[in-house]
Design a protein around this motif. Structure first.
Motif, PDB file in Angstrom:
ATOM      1  N   ILE A   1     -92.715 -13.612 102.430  1.00  0.00           N
ATOM      2  CA  ILE A   1     -92.501 -14.283 101.013  1.00  0.00           C
ATOM      3  C   ILE A   1     -91.856 -15.635 101.298  1.00  0.00           C
ATOM      4  O   ILE A   1     -90.665 -15.684 101.682  1.00  0.00           O
ATOM      5  CB  ILE A   1     -91.435 -13.280  99.995  1.00  0.00           C
ATOM      6  CG1 ILE A   1     -92.384 -12.062  99.977  1.00  0.00           C
ATOM      7  CG2 ILE A   1     -91.292 -14.004  98.645  1.00  0.00           C
ATOM      8  CD1 ILE A   1     -91.458 -10.873  98.988  1.00  0.00           C
TER       9      ILE A   1
ATOM     10  N   LYS B   1     -91.948 -19.331  94.185  1.00  0.00           N
ATOM     11  CA  LYS B   1     -91.885 -18.364  95.054  1.00  0.00           C
ATOM     12  C   LYS B   1     -93.583 -17.730  95.292  1.00  0.00           C
ATOM     13  O   LYS B   1     -94.233 -17.624  94.293  1.00  0.00           O
ATOM     14  CB  LYS B   1     -91.100 -17.188  94.282  1.00  0.00           C
ATOM     15  CG  LYS B   1     -91.356 -15.648  94.749  1.00  0.00           C
ATOM     16  CD  LYS B   1     -90.415 -14.637  94.103  1.00  0.00           C
ATOM     17  CE  LYS B   1     -90.635 -13.389  94.605  1.00  0.00           C
ATOM     18  NZ  LYS B   1     -89.841 -12.371  93.682  1.00  0.00           N
ATOM     19  N   LYS B   2     -93.803 -17.470  96.526  1.00  0.00           N
ATOM     20  CA  LYS B   2     -95.233 -17.174  96.781  1.00  0.00           C
ATOM     21  C   LYS B   2     -95.320 -16.088  97.908  1.00  0.00           C
ATOM     22  O   LYS B   2     -94.409 -16.050  99.008  1.00  0.00           O
ATOM     23  CB  LYS B   2     -95.803 -18.423  97.455  1.00  0.00           C
ATOM     24  CG  LYS B   2     -97.269 -18.157  97.546  1.00  0.00           C
ATOM     25  CD  LYS B   2     -97.957 -19.521  98.211  1.00  0.00           C
ATOM     26  CE  LYS B   2     -99.477 -19.266  98.510  1.00  0.00           C
ATOM     27  NZ  LYS B   2    -100.047 -20.767  98.968  1.00  0.00           N
ATOM     28  N   GLU B   3     -96.001 -14.878  97.311  1.00  0.00           N
ATOM     29  CA  GLU B   3     -95.869 -13.982  98.236  1.00  0.00           C
ATOM     30  C   GLU B   3     -97.046 -13.838  99.263  1.00  0.00           C
ATOM     31  O   GLU B   3     -98.341 -14.108  98.734  1.00  0.00           O
ATOM     32  CB  GLU B   3     -95.831 -12.441  97.430  1.00  0.00           C
ATOM     33  CG  GLU B   3     -94.595 -12.473  96.688  1.00  0.00           C
ATOM     34  CD  GLU B   3     -94.666 -10.867  96.013  1.00  0.00           C
ATOM     35  OE1 GLU B   3     -95.457 -10.005  96.551  1.00  0.00           O
ATOM     36  OE2 GLU B   3     -93.916 -10.954  95.128  1.00  0.00           O
ATOM     37  N   GLU B   4     -97.002 -13.889 100.359  1.00  0.00           N
ATOM     38  CA  GLU B   4     -98.025 -13.825 101.398  1.00  0.00           C
ATOM     39  C   GLU B   4     -98.275 -12.496 102.006  1.00  0.00           C
ATOM     40  O   GLU B   4     -97.259 -11.609 101.758  1.00  0.00           O
ATOM     41  CB  GLU B   4     -97.870 -14.955 102.489  1.00  0.00           C
ATOM     42  CG  GLU B   4     -98.002 -16.335 101.870  1.00  0.00           C
ATOM     43  CD  GLU B   4     -97.862 -17.453 102.501  1.00  0.00           C
ATOM     44  OE1 GLU B   4     -97.702 -17.164 104.058  1.00  0.00           O
ATOM     45  OE2 GLU B   4     -97.721 -18.508 102.254  1.00  0.00           O
TER      46      GLU B   4
ATOM     47  N   LYS C   1     -88.265  -8.780  97.920  1.00  0.00           N
ATOM     48  CA  LYS C   1     -89.212  -9.338  96.735  1.00  0.00           C
ATOM     49  C   LYS C   1     -88.497  -9.849  95.984  1.00  0.00           C
ATOM     50  O   LYS C   1     -88.887 -10.534  95.107  1.00  0.00           O
ATOM     51  CB  LYS C   1     -90.109  -8.220  96.272  1.00  0.00           C
ATOM     52  CG  LYS C   1     -91.179  -7.571  97.252  1.00  0.00           C
ATOM     53  CD  LYS C   1     -92.240  -6.805  96.684  1.00  0.00           C
ATOM     54  CE  LYS C   1     -93.516  -6.809  97.525  1.00  0.00           C
ATOM     55  NZ  LYS C   1     -94.629  -6.066  96.876  1.00  0.00           N
TER      56      LYS C   1
END
Length: 325
Positions: free
Chosen positions: A32, A25-28, A8
């Motif tokens: 990530i 930055k994109k958290e799925e 993360k």
């Protein structure tokens, strides 16, 4: 889980190792996504009454609004626009830029278009609106009172509903106003709180205010498909100045100056706000966010500056940018 924690915050290791900046930055659910690269320096657009012409706008698609050499956003993804900033930060300059963009797209001059301007304080935006109305005619509507906003917002909703009928009759699947080549419509409202205060505490005043909120709410929730856009501007985006249900519908935000943490949360509730850049004292510098930018945080921008000092210079720009003038 230390591995998950490292994943993360992987940018802490990736950026110095690769010598690149974190662009987004994109958290799925299962991954990530980090986007790294060189950050291109933002150059402010600066024009005068002779240099801003339709040539600048001619290759820009109808839904797009450009803010700098590297930044733009789409009205197809952002129905509602917010401009916030205290006196002296450049809010009027930002309003003027959006007004020029609306005009360059044919709003207020094309047959099927409507440009409505309401300034709750009857100040800068109202003066610009009256100039446009005198020059361009009846497709420009201008007001500064609760009665005028109630009337103009009601008419705006009617125009929006008429467009829905036209879109419904078209054979294209999931089409919107831009797909059908319609000119975007704009309702500019500056200092909504002054309109509310002018309504007063009487029964009639409260009914008028409720009608205004109902109309603005309809535009904010349903305007996207019809290409009908609401722009709200105020010095302070607190709940007294912009009701929360309206503010939460705004997805494209310019915040001029350096807001405190509480105002940041109000204006950019859609962002994570863990790594917010600091705005300098430079006039026109702002925090900017819009849907579709592939970012979870507001970014720095510098609002385009059009140097117009007289009514004649303002109108010269208007004539120079109108697509069919």
């Amino acid at each position: 889980n230390r591995y998950l924690k490292t994943l993360k915050n992987l940018e802490e290791y990736l950026c110095p190792t690769l010598g690149l900046s974190l662009l987004s930055k994109k958290e799925e659910i299962d991954k990530i996504v980090y986007v790294l690269g060189e950050i291109e320096e933002i150059e402010q657009y600066v024009f005068n009454s002779n240099t801003l012409t339709r040539e600048f706008f001619k290759d820009i698609p109808s839904p797009i609004i450009k803010l700098s050499n590297t930044q733009q956003f789409s009205l197809k993804s952002n129905t509602n626009i917010g401009i916030y900033g205290r006196t002296g930060t450049g809010k009027t300059i930002a309003l003027q830029w959006y007004l020029f963009n609306a005009l360059s797209k044919g709003c207020g001059t094309d047959d099927d278009s409507c440009l409505a301007i309401v300034d709750g304080k009857g100040a800068d935006l109202y003066a610009l609106g009256k100039l446009l109305q005198a020059e361009l005619g009846e497709k420009i509507s201008v007001g500064s009172s609760p009665t005028s906003l109630a009337k103009l917002s009601r008419q705006f909703v009617e125009i929006m509903n008429e467009r829905f009928e036209i879109i419904k009759q078209n054979s294209s699947l999931n089409a919107d106003a831009y797909d059908l080549g319609m000119t975007p419509n704009f309702l500019f409202v500056d200092e909504l709180a002054s309109i509310r205060d002018s309504c007063g505490a009487s029964k009639q005043g409260k009914e008028l205010w409720n009608e205004i909120l109902q109309n603005l709410g309809l535009i904010a929730r349903k305007g996207r498909q019809a290409g009908c856009h609401l722009l709200l501007s105020t010095q302070d985006p607190n709940a007294e100045n912009i009701p929360v249900e309206l503010r939460n519908q705004i997805s494209a935000v310019l915040y001029l100056g350096n807001p405190g943490s509480d105002r940041l949360r109000m204006a950019f509730s859609m962002c994570e706000l863990e790594n917010v850049p600091t705005v300098s004292d430079k006039k026109g510098e702002a925090l900017f966010y819009a849907d579709g930018l592939n970012s979870v945080e507001p970014v720095l921008t510098i609002v385009p500056f059009v140097d117009v000092k007289t009514k004649q210079e303002f109108l010269r720009v208007v004539k120079n940018i109108l697509p069919n003038y």
